[in-house]
Write a protein that holds these residues in place. Structure first.
Motif, short mmCIF file in Angstrom:
data_model
loop_
_atom_site.label_atom_id
_atom_site.label_comp_id
_atom_site.label_asym_id
_atom_site.label_seq_id
_atom_site.Cartn_x
_atom_site.Cartn_y
_atom_site.Cartn_z
N SER A 157 -5.03 -11.26 3.24
CA SER A 157 -3.95 -10.41 2.75
C SER A 157 -3.74 -10.53 1.24
CB SER A 157 -2.64 -10.74 3.47
OG SER A 157 -2.14 -12.00 3.07
N LEU A 158 -4.14 -11.67 0.67
CA LEU A 158 -3.99 -11.85 -0.77
C LEU A 158 -4.79 -10.81 -1.55
CD1 LEU A 158 -4.28 -15.75 -0.95
CD2 LEU A 158 -2.20 -14.38 -1.17
N TYR A 161 -2.87 -3.77 -4.35
CA TYR A 161 -2.71 -2.37 -3.93
C TYR A 161 -1.27 -2.07 -3.49
CZ TYR A 161 -7.80 -2.52 -3.88
OH TYR A 161 -9.10 -2.67 -4.25
N ALA A 162 -0.43 -3.09 -3.45
CA ALA A 162 0.98 -2.85 -3.09
C ALA A 162 1.63 -2.01 -4.18
CB ALA A 162 1.71 -4.18 -2.94
N ARG A 163 2.54 -1.14 -3.79
CA ARG A 163 3.17 -0.28 -4.78
C ARG A 163 4.67 -0.18 -4.54
NH1 ARG A 163 4.22 5.10 -3.29
NH2 ARG A 163 3.57 5.63 -1.18
N PHE A 164 5.34 0.24 -5.58
CA PHE A 164 6.79 0.45 -5.51
C PHE A 164 7.06 1.93 -5.69
CE2 PHE A 164 10.99 0.96 -7.30
CZ PHE A 164 11.75 0.12 -6.49
N ASP A 165 7.75 2.54 -4.74
CA ASP A 165 8.07 3.97 -4.80
C ASP A 165 9.40 4.13 -5.53
OD1 ASP A 165 8.55 6.64 -4.46
OD2 ASP A 165 7.96 6.69 -2.36
N ALA A 166 9.33 4.64 -6.77
CA ALA A 166 10.53 4.73 -7.62
C ALA A 166 11.29 6.04 -7.43
CB ALA A 166 10.12 4.59 -9.09
N ASP A 167 10.89 6.85 -6.46
CA ASP A 167 11.55 8.14 -6.27
C ASP A 167 12.75 7.97 -5.34
OD1 ASP A 167 12.31 10.73 -5.97
OD2 ASP A 167 10.34 11.48 -5.37
N LEU A 198 1.42 -11.59 3.89
CA LEU A 198 1.08 -10.79 5.07
C LEU A 198 2.03 -9.60 5.22
CD1 LEU A 198 0.29 -13.69 7.53
CD2 LEU A 198 -1.31 -11.85 6.92
N THR A 199 3.30 -9.80 4.91
CA THR A 199 4.28 -8.70 4.98
C THR A 199 3.93 -7.59 4.00
OG1 THR A 199 6.03 -10.24 5.65
CG2 THR A 199 6.71 -8.11 4.77
N THR A 200 3.66 -7.98 2.75
CA THR A 200 3.31 -6.98 1.73
C THR A 200 2.04 -6.24 2.09
OG1 THR A 200 4.36 -8.37 0.05
CG2 THR A 200 2.85 -6.66 -0.72
N ALA A 201 1.03 -6.99 2.58
CA ALA A 201 -0.24 -6.37 2.94
C ALA A 201 -0.07 -5.41 4.12
CB ALA A 201 -1.26 -7.44 3.29
N THR A 202 0.73 -5.80 5.11
CA THR A 202 0.97 -4.92 6.27
C THR A 202 1.68 -3.64 5.84
OG1 THR A 202 1.17 -6.88 7.68
CG2 THR A 202 1.98 -4.79 8.56
N GLY A 203 2.67 -3.78 4.98
CA GLY A 203 3.36 -2.59 4.46
C GLY A 203 2.42 -1.68 3.71
N THR A 204 1.49 -2.26 2.96
CA THR A 204 0.51 -1.47 2.21
C THR A 204 -0.42 -0.72 3.15
OG1 THR A 204 0.57 -3.07 0.39
CG2 THR A 204 -1.33 -1.59 0.48
N LEU A 205 -0.88 -1.40 4.20
CA LEU A 205 -1.81 -0.77 5.14
C LEU A 205 -1.15 0.36 5.92
CD1 LEU A 205 -3.73 -3.86 6.59
CD2 LEU A 205 -4.65 -2.06 5.12
#
Length: 848
Positions: free
Chosen positions: A455-456, A461-467, A728-735
């Motif tokens: 997951s590291l 590739y994790a992103r923040f949606d600023a909208d 793992l949380t960030t990676a799951t959210g990204t996937l």
């Protein structure tokens, strides 16, 4: 690990409550009653996401300056009116605007089709070549316009068309005739199509069958939904237009006040449903955990008190919640159950092993007192780590939830000993077999650890949606309307503005953006004064010589329908166009009665079109003073401050394109403000706040654990599973397409704050006993599992919210807590075995 003083402190607190149950009950009941009164009379919710950022941030300072000059700019309501034809859309808009102008909920409105200024001077806003083409077309159609008159018949129209065809288009150009043939064909072959004269007599792009109307509303801030009045007024007026005028149009309402109103509805309903669902799910889990109605009821009492008293604290400290902090109620359902589950699970186990009521309480305090006394401040510290950030939404929730955790601990440790008596017939908690480590936990630990390492590689590739629109319910009418008009230049939501104190400064600032690639255009007060007016007025005057007579003509009565139809059919035989041949076929297949029944749909909007043409020929020279007040007020103040509006090139809803637009504009005008900058800058602030809060929480919690336990091993046992769970949380959210946003940025700090509780219980049992499975096999492991499940149930209930921000918060928190449970149960024990086996090996070698 010298922590006996913590065990003793907890026992004294429990013993005090046990001896004075009536005092404890009255104390918490009085506080609960006071909290409920505060909440009912003072608590409100602010749905303005911009208010969740520190007002000293540069973009907030620029936005405040713009708002002080144009206070109503961000409070405009936009109404999209869409109908089958441009004629009906404009007619509907005129009738709707007429009804709304005198409504007490409307301060002012701007509806171009209903404004005399635009009705008379609309031709001046066309390009010169476009105006020439339009006037030529109208001049060619003058004989047809004259014959139809103000009240035409189908016979008059057919006879005029036959005459035009016989004269090879002398009384109308071939393009107009073909368009009229096609339009009439559609009317005669359908049941509800109305002929669009606007379309027939236009040039260039086909006129859109929709109109934008902007309203400056009267907002009632004494009510929970300040814009509800204007929304109701618009819908009622639209219903009156349909019933009284017989016009049909779809009316979509949006704009910040409406978006906030509907967002508040979604959040309120979502939190309400989530709170109810979480209560039910937690009660079911507690029933499985204790299999005792008395113990379940006792836990629910502590949960209810935790939620009520935390709400009272929130009201006393802030008085107003935001879209983030409002989630505290659901969070406290899960957090309020944790301490009760651990206390009662061990207490029940000790009673099952034969200890007396008092001895069971004492042994429970000795066994898990340190863990309980440590989990409350560590979780609270993780929440308090939100406080220093610039994100007020996270800041507020951190303070509320941090204090709520401490309250939940005190409530559980006093209310339960005061009200709970566990009988002698209970059974001890079943112990899992010792071979569990090699058969289950170690293999699963290897799998979870490997997934954590993989997951590291997904973290970049994790992103923040600023909208901010990513938070709102997709099905909300205001969001649907917003998405519909997002590409319309006149209503483009992502734009910027700069201020100027004089006309010269305004024009100079506008020139500064002339070469900006990301800027499509600029708009200011003087943009609405048409260019080349002398030439355009000359063209209009020349065309009006023939058109004016045609428009004042009384029309031609013409022959009866049957001979007129016969003449037209003969004339159409000579026409070579596809539209003429199709029209001839349709006319031959229809009876006179069928044609006559369609006549009202042919001429429904002809009188209005004729009046509009007549008004356009009265165009005069336009100056700045001629602009209607509702328009001028959007671009200049009474004190002479001008606003320059900067519109983006391309699709500004695309994050990368919007950032390029904002960056380039700010490089030219650093004081620019507006929705485009606010959304991006707020996103940057919140993204930084998430990282800051996560690091702060990790550092503070680590220091506290280290100070209390004085054990590096315990700290290692806590941090490694937490780091894996966060990754793992960030990676799951990204996937799965769950990016971080304004609402769910608190997930990582929450994982640290809440997830560490389970780790502390397991790690301290391993440290005290030297057995890595001591916590997993017995009541501690069971309490950890049920505590995590109740937390997941309460957080997961947020998923039912129609508000996408709240729903995504619930989804990511659920994912995060599942990974916390997996890492604590399957990674921590093998890690503890590795550490303590080495310790035992050294002791054995030293002894030998």
């Amino acid at each position: 690990m010298p922590t006996l003083f913590l065990d003793a402190a907890l026992w004294r607190l429990m013993a005090f409550a046990r001896k004075r149950p009536l005092l404890v009950g009255l104390f918490w009941a009085a506080l609960a009653a006071l909290s409920l009164f505060q909440v009912a009379t003072r608590l409100s919710i602010n749905t303005d996401s911009s208010d969740m950022i520190d007002p000293s941030a540069p973009f907030r300072v620029a936005a405040t300056k713009l708002k002080s000059a144009f206070p109503d700019l961000d409070d405009q309501v936009v109404v999209l009116i869409r109908s089958g034809t441009a004629d009906e859309a404009k007619a509907f808009t005129e009738s709707l605007a007429e009804r709304l102008r005198d409504d007490e909920n409307v301060e002012s409105l701007l509806a171009p089709p209903a404004e005399p200024f635009f009705q008379e001077n609309g031709l001046l806003f066309l390009e010169t070549t476009e105006l020439e083409d339009l006037l030529a077309r109208l001049t060619n159609a003058a004989p047809l316009i004259e014959r139809l008159g103000p009240d035409p018949t189908l016979a008059t129209l057919f006879d005029a068309l036959a005459e035009a065809a016989e004269q090879d288009g002398a009384s109308a150009d071939p393009e107009t005739l073909d368009a009229l043939y096609a339009g009439l064909t559609e009317v005669f072959t359908t049941q509800d199509t109305v002929l669009s004269w606007e379309k027939l007599l236009s040039v260039g792009e086909e006129p859109e069958p929709e109109v934008l109307l902007t309203i400056e509303p009267v907002l009632d801030f004494t009510k929970l939904k300040p814009a509800q009045g204007v929304k109701t007024a618009i819908l009622d007026a639209a219903a009156a237009v349909r019933s009284e005028d017989g016009l049909e149009a779809e009316v979509l309402i949006t704009g910040e006040p409406i978006l906030r109103t509907e967002e508040l509805e979604a959040v309120s309903q979502g939190i309400g449903w989530a709170l109810a669902l979480s209560g039910v799910l937690v009660a079911v889990l507690l029933a499985f955990a204790f299999r005792s109605l008395r113990l379940v009821a006792a836990c629910l009492v502590t949960i209810a008190l935790s939620v009520i008293l935390t709400a009272g604290v929130a009201t006393a400290l802030f008085g107003q919640l935001n879209l983030i902090s409002v989630a505290f109620a659901v969070l406290m359902v899960g957090l309020g159950a944790d301490f009760s589950i651990h206390l009662l699970m061990h207490w029940k186990d000790e009673r099952g092993l034969g200890a007396s009521e008092r001895a069971a309480g004492y042994r429970t305090a000795r066994k898990i007192g340190t863990a309980l006394m440590l989990t409350a401040p560590t979780t609270a510290l993780a929440f308090f780590s939100f406080a220093p950030t610039e994100f007020i939404g996270m800041n507020q929730l951190g303070v509320i939830a941090g204090l709520g955790v401490l309250l939940a601990f005190l409530i559980a440790m006093t209310v339960l000993p005061a009200m709970v008596r566990i009988g002698e017939t209970v059974k001890p908690v079943d112990r899992l077999p010792e071979g569990l480590m090699n058969k289950v936990i170690r293999p699963l630990g290897i799998v979870v650890g490997a997934l954590g390492i993989v997951s590291l590689f997904l973290l970049p590739y994790a992103r923040f949606d600023a909208d901010p629109m990513a938070l709102r319910a997709v099905s909300a009418p205001s969001v649907i309307a917003f998405n519909e008009i997002a590409d319309d230049e006149d209503a483009a939501p992502y734009r910027l503005s700069v201020l100027a104190e004089s006309e010269d400064e305004l024009l100079a600032r506008a020139d500064g953006f002339s070469d900006a690639e990301t800027v499509s255009s600029t708009r200011h007060l003087f943009s609405f004064v048409p260019e080349d007016q002398d030439l355009k007025l000359t063209l209009i005057d020349a065309a009006s010589v023939g058109l004016s007579f045609a428009l004042i003509s009384g029309g031609d009565l013409g022959p009866d329908l049957e001979p007129a139809l016969g003449r037209l059919l003969v004339a159409l035989r000579e026409e070579e166009s596809e539209a003429a041949r199709t029209f001839e076929t349709v006319l031959r297949e229809r009876s006179l009665q069928q044609l006559e029944s369609a006549a009202p749909r042919v001429f429904r909007f002809w009188p209005r079109q004729r009046e509009a043409l007549n008004a356009q020929l009265r165009a005069g020279f336009v100056t700045r003073e001629d602009l209607p007040d509702p328009l001028a007020e959007r671009f200049v103040t009474e004190s002479g401050t001008y606003r320059l509006e900067i519109l983006p090139e391309g699709d500004a809803s695309d994050l990368a394109a919007r950032r390029d637009f904002v960056d380039q504009v700010l490089s030219i005008a650093p004081d620019a403000a507006g929705s485009a900058r606010t959304a991006l800058s707020a996103g940057d602030v919140i993204e930084g706040a998430m990282v800051q809060a996560s690091l702060t929480a990790a550092v503070l919690v680590s220091l506290l654990v280290l100070v209390v336990t004085r054990s590096i091993k315990v700290l290692v046992l806590l941090l490694i599973p937490l780091l894996l769970a966060g990754s793992l949380t960030t990676a799951t959210g990204t996937l799965f397409g769950l990016p971080y946003n304004f609402a769910n940025v608190l997930v990582l700090p929450l994982i640290i704050g809440i997830g560490i509780d389970s780790g502390i219980h397991l790690a301290l049992r391993a440290e005290k006993t030297g057995d890595p499975l001591a916590g997993v096999r017995g009541p501690t492991g069971r309490a950890v599992v049920y505590s995590a499940l109740t937390t997941i149930a309460s957080f997961g209930s947020l998923i039912v919210s129609a508000h996408r921000g709240t729903s995504s918060m619930g989804a990511l928190l659920t994912i995060g807590m599942l990974w916390v449970l997996a890492t604590m149960l399957f990674v921590l024990p093998p890690l503890a075995q590795l550490l303590y086996d080495r310790k035992r090996s050294r002791l054995e070698r030293t002894s030998a």
